[in-house]
Design a protein around this motif. Structure first.
Motif, short mmCIF file in Angstrom:
data_model
loop_
_atom_site.label_atom_id
_atom_site.label_comp_id
_atom_site.label_asym_id
_atom_site.label_seq_id
_atom_site.Cartn_x
_atom_site.Cartn_y
_atom_site.Cartn_z
N UNK A 216 -16.82 -3.87 -2.13
CA UNK A 216 -16.73 -4.28 -3.54
C UNK A 216 -15.98 -3.21 -4.34
N UNK A 217 -16.22 -1.95 -4.05
CA UNK A 217 -15.52 -0.87 -4.73
C UNK A 217 -14.03 -0.90 -4.43
N UNK A 218 -13.67 -1.13 -3.18
CA UNK A 218 -12.26 -1.22 -2.80
C UNK A 218 -11.62 -2.42 -3.49
N UNK A 219 -12.31 -3.56 -3.53
CA UNK A 219 -11.80 -4.74 -4.22
C UNK A 219 -11.59 -4.45 -5.70
N UNK A 220 -12.53 -3.75 -6.31
CA UNK A 220 -12.40 -3.39 -7.73
C UNK A 220 -11.17 -2.51 -7.95
N UNK A 221 -10.94 -1.55 -7.08
CA UNK A 221 -9.77 -0.69 -7.22
C UNK A 221 -8.46 -1.46 -7.05
N UNK A 222 -8.45 -2.40 -6.11
CA UNK A 222 -7.25 -3.23 -5.91
C UNK A 222 -6.98 -4.08 -7.16
N UNK A 223 -8.03 -4.64 -7.74
CA UNK A 223 -7.87 -5.45 -8.95
C UNK A 223 -7.37 -4.58 -10.10
N UNK A 224 -7.90 -3.38 -10.26
CA UNK A 224 -7.45 -2.48 -11.34
C UNK A 224 -5.99 -2.10 -11.15
N UNK B 23 -7.04 -8.31 -18.68
CA UNK B 23 -8.21 -8.98 -18.13
C UNK B 23 -8.49 -8.51 -16.70
N UNK B 24 -7.43 -8.32 -15.92
CA UNK B 24 -7.62 -7.83 -14.55
C UNK B 24 -8.19 -6.43 -14.52
N UNK B 25 -7.67 -5.55 -15.36
CA UNK B 25 -8.20 -4.18 -15.43
C UNK B 25 -9.65 -4.21 -15.89
N UNK B 26 -9.96 -4.99 -16.89
CA UNK B 26 -11.34 -5.10 -17.38
C UNK B 26 -12.28 -5.63 -16.31
N UNK C 187 -16.49 -4.73 -12.21
CA UNK C 187 -16.87 -4.83 -10.80
C UNK C 187 -17.19 -3.45 -10.22
N UNK C 188 -16.42 -2.45 -10.58
CA UNK C 188 -16.69 -1.09 -10.10
C UNK C 188 -18.03 -0.58 -10.63
N UNK C 189 -18.29 -0.82 -11.89
CA UNK C 189 -19.58 -0.40 -12.46
C UNK C 189 -20.74 -1.13 -11.78
N UNK C 190 -20.56 -2.42 -11.50
CA UNK C 190 -21.62 -3.17 -10.82
C UNK C 190 -21.88 -2.60 -9.43
N UNK C 191 -20.82 -2.22 -8.73
CA UNK C 191 -20.98 -1.63 -7.40
C UNK C 191 -21.73 -0.30 -7.48
N UNK C 192 -21.38 0.52 -8.46
CA UNK C 192 -22.05 1.81 -8.62
C UNK C 192 -23.53 1.62 -8.97
N UNK C 193 -23.81 0.70 -9.88
CA UNK C 193 -25.21 0.47 -10.26
C UNK C 193 -26.02 -0.10 -9.09
#
Length: 77
Positions: A10-18, A54-57, A62-68
């Motif tokens: 999920x973190x990798x996906x979040x970084x790709x989206x950002x 919107x993609x960056x947001x 998603x990154x915050x959700x993965x961390x939490x």
């Protein structure tokens, strides 16, 4: 500490989206699509700007959700 595979993906996906959102925001004006708002003679808001933001947001959320999620699993152990 062990990093859960699901959280890692999920973190990798979040970084790709950002990163993808940042690429969309960096598009030249000719590729940005229709103009949404004219701010002044040299600045305007285009469709690609809204999509990129919107993609960056979404990637940040998603990154915050993965961390939490990771934190909660770590605390429960």
């Amino acid at each position: 500490m062990r990093f859960d595979w699901g959280t890692q993906l999920i973190t990798i996906l979040a970084l790709v989206i950002i990163i993808s959102g940042m690429v969309v925001l960096a598009l030249p004006e000719l590729m940005e699509g229709s103009e949404i708002v004219q701010l002044d003679k040299t600045h305007s808001l285009h469709l690609a700007d809204l999509v990129g933001a919107a993609m960056v947001g979404a990637g940040i959320i998603l990154a915050w959700a993965a961390v939490l999620t990771w934190q909660r699993k770590r605390i429960e152990q």
